[in-house]
Design an enzyme around this catalytic site. Structure first.
Site, PDB file in Angstrom:
ATOM      1  CD  GLU A  56      61.768  -5.522  61.277  1.00 56.50           C
ATOM      2  OE1 GLU A  56      61.356  -6.571  60.755  1.00 56.50           O
ATOM      3  OE2 GLU A  56      62.751  -4.897  60.841  1.00 56.50           O
TER       4      GLU A  56
ATOM      5  CE1 TYR B  73      64.528 -10.171  60.781  1.00 60.19           C
ATOM      6  CE2 TYR B  73      62.247  -9.548  61.302  1.00 60.19           C
ATOM      7  CZ  TYR B  73      63.443  -9.311  60.636  1.00 60.19           C
ATOM      8  OH  TYR B  73      63.566  -8.207  59.845  1.00 60.19           O
TER       9      TYR B  73
ATOM     10  CG  ASP C  63      65.089 -11.902  56.954  1.00 65.13           C
ATOM     11  OD1 ASP C  63      66.244 -12.262  56.594  1.00 65.13           O
ATOM     12  OD2 ASP C  63      64.508 -10.918  56.463  1.00 65.13           O
TER      13      ASP C  63
END
Ligand code: SF4
Length: 345
Positions: free
Chosen positions: A34, A117, A135
């Site tokens: 991520e 997120y 997102d």
């Protein structure tokens, strides 16, 4: 809702890309992917993910590395502050969490550099917790499918999209659901030229019906704030006067007096310059209407500035010379703390 949820999962089962972080529930590997993929395309981030996971297979390996080793691996990805934060977070997990990632959304949010997120992504992918990710891909799918023209970056819009994403979430399979909607946004409902012709939900897509696919989602343009990175050099002479110079035209603070300045285009370059220097106190953050300045102050010697046109002033003389508020604030603390104003050795 139910029909869209089902359609997304069905679509995902046949269209998903085979990506390594989708084969693991290790929160470290998921977190790594991520962070690497923030502001980076999947094809560009993929080799970096492989490199990091093979060099540092565990969060402990990453925490034990030097910052230089981490930044060397990060080279070419840009946004070096992400690389530094990655390292700092790994060290935080070792120091404060015994090397174990928190297993709740709220716990994950407490880690450095992890916002809503990333916390939702790790909570759902690693621990299968029911937190909907939001997102750019998800915003796009939701705004188009439901025909919502509230700006995605204004408070009202954010609240509505969050509500919608949570209602749509498949609570029995949050990881699968989150992956499916993000992948659908990335490959099918793309920002430009979405594949509406072969879309499984085109019959019920509000944007397609209203011919608004190209204008959704709406994003408010924000006035761009320019970030600037200053290093001020505090130079004193034998009489304990401080060196000033006058700012030129066509920039902020025209005609005001400030310490000798070097400006850097980003934080990384300023940090490299400061590496072997001693800073005076913590950096100052100074916000103007369209600019945000980070200013470091260091002690220096006049010999390092052979071409100078400095004006040496007593601090008590400063009333006769206009100075920016930033310098004023620094001097307040500087004088109060009676810090060492002798030239740097
Ligand atoms: S029809 Fe087009 S705009 Fe609507 S969800 Fe499908 S790809 Fe997106």
């Amino acid at each position: 809702m139910y029909a869209l949820r089902e359609a997304l999962q069905l679509w995902y089962s046949t269209h998903k890309r085979d990506l390594p972080w989708r084969h693991t529930q290790d929160p470290y590997a998921i977190w790594l992917s991520e962070i690497i993929l923030q502001q980076t395309r999947v094809d560009q981030g993929l080799p970096y993910y492989h490199r990091f996971i093979s060099t540092f297979p565990t969060v402990n390996d990453l925490a034990q590395a030097t910052q230089q080793e981490v930044l060397n691996l990060w080279q070419g990805l840009g946004y070096y502050s992400r690389g530094r934060n990655l390292h700092a977070t790994a060290q935080q997990i070792i120091a404060e969490y015994n090397g174990v990632f928190p297993e709740t959304y709220q716990g994950l949010l407490k880690l450095k550099g992890i916002g809503p997120y990333t916390a939702a992504a790790i909570a759902s992918f690693a621990f299968n917790l029911p937190h909907a990710v939001l997102d750019g891909n998800v915003f796009r799918v939701l705004s188009r499918y439901f025909g919502i023209d509230l700006p995605i970056n204004a408070t009202e819009g954010k609240v509505l999209f969050e509500q919608l994403a949570n209602e749509l979430l498949d609570r029995h399979a949050p990881a699968l659901h989150n992956q499916a909607i993000m992948e659908f946004g990335a490959l099918q409902c793309k920002p430009v030229s979405p594949n509406c012709k072969w879309c499984p939900v085109s019959d019920s897509c509000a944007a397609l019906k209203a011919n608004k696919v190209d204008i959704l989602p709406i994003k408010l343009k924000k006035t761009k704030i320019k970030e600037r990175f200053f290093v001020y050099h505090v130079i004193t002479n034998q009489q304990q006067q401080i060196a000033f110079q006058q700012r030129g035209p066509k920039d902020i603070w025209e005609g005001l007096f400030e310490f000798p300045l070097r400006e850097f285009e980003d934080d990384d370059k300023a940090a490299a310059y400061l590496q072997d220097k001693t800073t005076i106190g913590a950096p100052y953050k100074h916000v103007l209407t369209h600019q945000k300045i980070t200013a470091h102050f260091i002690a220096d010697r006049v010999e390092n500035w052979p071409q100078n046109n400095f004006l040496f002033l007593d601090i008590s003389d400063l009333n006769a010379h206009p100075i920016p508020r930033l310098i004023d604030k620094f001097l307040d603390t500087f004088v109060q703390n009676n810090l060492d104003v002798k030239p740097a050795l």
